[in-house]
Design an enzyme around this catalytic site. Structure first.
Site, PDB file in Angstrom:
ATOM      1  N   LYS A   1      -5.943  -8.391  -8.476  1.00 61.63           N
ATOM      2  CA  LYS A   1      -7.288  -8.703  -7.947  1.00 61.63           C
ATOM      3  C   LYS A   1      -8.273  -7.573  -8.263  1.00 61.63           C
ATOM      4  CE  LYS A   1      -7.768  -6.964  -3.268  1.00 61.63           C
ATOM      5  NZ  LYS A   1      -8.562  -7.046  -2.100  1.00 61.63           N
TER       6      LYS A   1
ATOM      7  N   LYS B   1     -12.459  -2.452  -5.458  1.00 61.32           N
ATOM      8  CA  LYS B   1     -13.470  -1.406  -5.612  1.00 61.32           C
ATOM      9  C   LYS B   1     -12.867  -0.019  -5.797  1.00 61.32           C
ATOM     10  CE  LYS B   1     -14.807  -2.295  -0.890  1.00 61.32           C
ATOM     11  NZ  LYS B   1     -13.540  -2.234  -0.156  1.00 61.32           N
TER      12      LYS B   1
ATOM     13  N   LYS C   1       0.830  -1.215   0.000  1.00 62.00           N
ATOM     14  CA  LYS C   1       0.000   0.000   0.000  1.00 62.00           C
ATOM     15  C   LYS C   1       0.863   1.264   0.000  1.00 62.00           C
ATOM     16  CE  LYS C   1      -4.479  -1.688   1.134  1.00 62.00           C
ATOM     17  NZ  LYS C   1      -5.779  -1.480   1.735  1.00 62.00           N
TER      18      LYS C   1
HETATM   19  N1  AQP Z   1     -11.140  -9.580  -5.786  1.00 62.99           N
HETATM   20  C1  AQP Z   1     -11.560 -10.181  -4.673  1.00 62.99           C
HETATM   21  N2  AQP Z   1     -11.889 -11.488  -4.700  1.00 62.99           N
HETATM   22  C2  AQP Z   1     -12.330 -12.117  -3.560  1.00 62.99           C
HETATM   23  N3  AQP Z   1     -12.473 -11.477  -2.377  1.00 62.99           N
HETATM   24  C3  AQP Z   1     -12.164 -10.164  -2.306  1.00 62.99           C
HETATM   25  N4  AQP Z   1     -12.197  -9.267  -1.299  1.00 62.99           N
HETATM   26  C4  AQP Z   1     -11.790  -8.063  -1.765  1.00 62.99           C
HETATM   27  N5  AQP Z   1     -11.485  -8.160  -3.070  1.00 62.99           N
HETATM   28  C5  AQP Z   1     -11.698  -9.451  -3.443  1.00 62.99           C
HETATM   29  C6  AQP Z   1     -12.637  -9.545   0.068  1.00 62.99           C
HETATM   30  O1  AQP Z   1     -13.603  -8.568   0.422  1.00 62.99           O
HETATM   31  C7  AQP Z   1     -13.532  -8.320   1.825  1.00 62.99           C
HETATM   32  C8  AQP Z   1     -13.644  -6.867   2.130  1.00 62.99           C
HETATM   33  O2  AQP Z   1     -12.556  -6.199   1.617  1.00 62.99           O
HETATM   34  P1  AQP Z   1     -12.164  -4.740   2.130  1.00 62.99           P
HETATM   35  O3  AQP Z   1     -13.147  -3.773   1.681  1.00 62.99           O
HETATM   36  O4  AQP Z   1     -11.951  -4.753   3.597  1.00 62.99           O
HETATM   37  O5  AQP Z   1     -10.769  -4.431   1.501  1.00 62.99           O
HETATM   38  P2  AQP Z   1      -9.992  -5.041   0.325  1.00 62.99           P
HETATM   39  O6  AQP Z   1      -9.689  -6.497   0.519  1.00 62.99           O
HETATM   40  O7  AQP Z   1      -8.803  -4.153   0.127  1.00 62.99           O
HETATM   41  O8  AQP Z   1     -11.049  -4.929  -0.871  1.00 62.99           O
HETATM   42  P3  AQP Z   1     -10.929  -4.046  -2.151  1.00 62.99           P
HETATM   43  O9  AQP Z   1     -12.202  -4.173  -2.911  1.00 62.99           O
HETATM   44  O10 AQP Z   1      -9.656  -4.349  -2.897  1.00 62.99           O
HETATM   45  O11 AQP Z   1     -10.875  -2.603  -1.525  1.00 62.99           O
HETATM   46  P4  AQP Z   1      -9.842  -1.430  -1.807  1.00 62.99           P
HETATM   47  O12 AQP Z   1      -9.942  -1.170  -3.294  1.00 62.99           O
HETATM   48  O13 AQP Z   1     -10.324  -0.292  -0.986  1.00 62.99           O
HETATM   49  O14 AQP Z   1      -8.478  -1.913  -1.388  1.00 62.99           O
HETATM   50  C9  AQP Z   1     -12.257  -8.989   2.323  1.00 62.99           C
HETATM   51  O15 AQP Z   1     -12.637 -10.160   3.030  1.00 62.99           O
HETATM   52  C10 AQP Z   1     -11.505  -9.349   1.074  1.00 62.99           C
HETATM   53  O16 AQP Z   1     -10.730 -10.542   1.229  1.00 62.99           O
END
Ligand code: AQP
Length: 346
Positions: free
Chosen positions: A208, A211, A126
């Site tokens: 991956k 969002k 990050k």
């Molecule tokens: N691509 C993915 N495939 C499967 N699981 C996923 N998760 C996130 N992306 C995928 C799971 O979603 C949960 C919540 O995630 P989060 O919002 O706490 O943060 P994150 O993992 O960093 O998700 P994002 O969408 O990638 O958010 P940003 O863009 O803000 O960093 C977790 O259980 C994660 O494993």
């Protein structure tokens, strides 16, 4: 049933294990968040005591526009309700509504070594992604996450691969604290859901799906309508081979689409290969898109209905915060007592 029999039946039931999980309001959840987290959250409620948290404090490690953060926190809560989180049997709350999380995080930070935090790979990733904002919160994020989990004595934490290191440090912090001050925290285990493929970006399938990705064609949102879903899948990056075959290393785009299709249909990779043998990517992409749209459309409809009732959503969050705080406050009081903070007169 007599009162004695009823009591015996109640006593005979083993205590259900407790699960804690969270999602950050950093954007509208994607298909990845749905498959990897939200869908499983709804299923887990049957067998576990679940606490689900909108992790707004965690999202502050990246700069957020205040009005957007406020709006997204309510929207995300409504979306979780639409996706089947039951606010009566589970506890749905916003992290910042339960101040004890940050109180415990400070105590735990004082029991966590700098060297251990420097080894966190997500911090390194990050920091590289946001070199203009490598803040202290990003560095101590795992300590707040440890507090989120330990404050409820959670037995299980559903984690993706990217979070296993944070769960390890949570266990280390808990173990060290227990050794120093006596048994206090439950050591949580990771919970790997039965179905929970990691969904990759539609634009760069080796990354991956996220969002907060600036490329809107890289993700499908849980709130996208059918036309948008079809359009995004049509644009998904594949390869020039033209055959639907699972090979994650050499055909990441097609393999990702197959994983998505498999998740929603329950079909194996072999069955999918047979279904689309001799057909082009156009037919395949359309089938994947329609399947995803069929799954997400009822959630989207329910989401619009729930979000329109702001008082209901806010009421659920108020009740959730009160129930979470009852557990969390008790733990913080216990920790404060154990470490020797003088208790104020009540
Ligand atoms: N691509 C993915 N495939 C499967 N699981 C996923 N998760 C996130 N992306 C995928 C799971 O979603 C949960 C919540 O995630 P989060 O919002 O706490 O943060 P994150 O993992 O960093 O998700 P994002 O969408 O990638 O958010 P940003 O863009 O803000 O960093 C977790 O259980 C994660 O494993």
């Amino acid at each position: 049933m007599s009162e004695t029999n009823q009591n015996q039946t109640q006593q005979a039931q083993p205590k259900r294990k407790r699960i804690l999980s969270g999602i950050q309001p950093t954007g509208t959840p994607t298909l990845g968040n749905y498959v990897g987290a939200v869908r499983n959250w709804a299923l887990l409620q049957k067998d576990y005591d679940c606490l689900y948290m909108v992790a707004d404090l965690h999202s502050l490690t990246v700069r957020e526009e205040p009005a957007a953060l406020r709006r997204r926190t309510r929207e995300l809560s409504a979306l979780l309700l639409a996706a089947g989180i039951d606010p009566v049997n589970s506890v749905l709350f916003v992290q910042s509504h339960v101040p004890s999380h940050t109180q415990l995080a400070w105590v735990l930070a004082c029991n966590t070594q700098y060297g251990q935090l420097t080894r966190m790979t997500q911090f390194k990733d990050k920091s590289a992604k946001h070199p203009d904002n490598v803040n202290g919160g990003l560095f101590t994020y795992p300590v707040l996450m440890a507090a989120d989990i330990l404050i409820y004595n959670a037995d299980l934490v559903p984690v993706g691969e990217d979070q296993t290191q944070h769960l390890e440090i949570t266990r280390d912090i808990a173990q060290r604290f227990n050794n120093l001050y006596g048994p206090t925290f439950t050591l949580p285990d990771g919970y790997v859901p039965k179905a929970g493929a990691r969904i990759m970006s539609l634009a760069e399938p080796t990354k991956k799906m996220s969002k907060s990705d600036p490329n809107v064609n890289s993700f499908v949102l849980m709130t996208d309508d059918r036309d948008t879903i079809v359009r995004k899948f049509k644009r998904a990056v594949t390869d020039s081979e033209g055959s639907v075959r699972y090979d994650a290393a050499n055909k990441p785009g097609v393999s990702n689409l197959m994983a998505i299709y498999s998740t929603f249909t329950g079909k194996s990779m072999e069955e999918i290969e047979a279904e689309f043998a001799g057909k082009g990517y156009g037919d395949f992409k359309l089938a994947v898109a329609e399947t995803v749209a069929d799954a997400l459309t009822p959630i989207r409809t329910e989401y619009s209905r729930i979000l329109a009732d702001k008082a209901y959503v806010d009421g659920v969050l108020k009740d959730g915060a009160a129930r979470a705080a009852r557990l969390a406050d008790r733990m913080v009081a216990k920790v404060y007592r154990k470490i020797g903070l003088l208790q104020p007169e009540r």
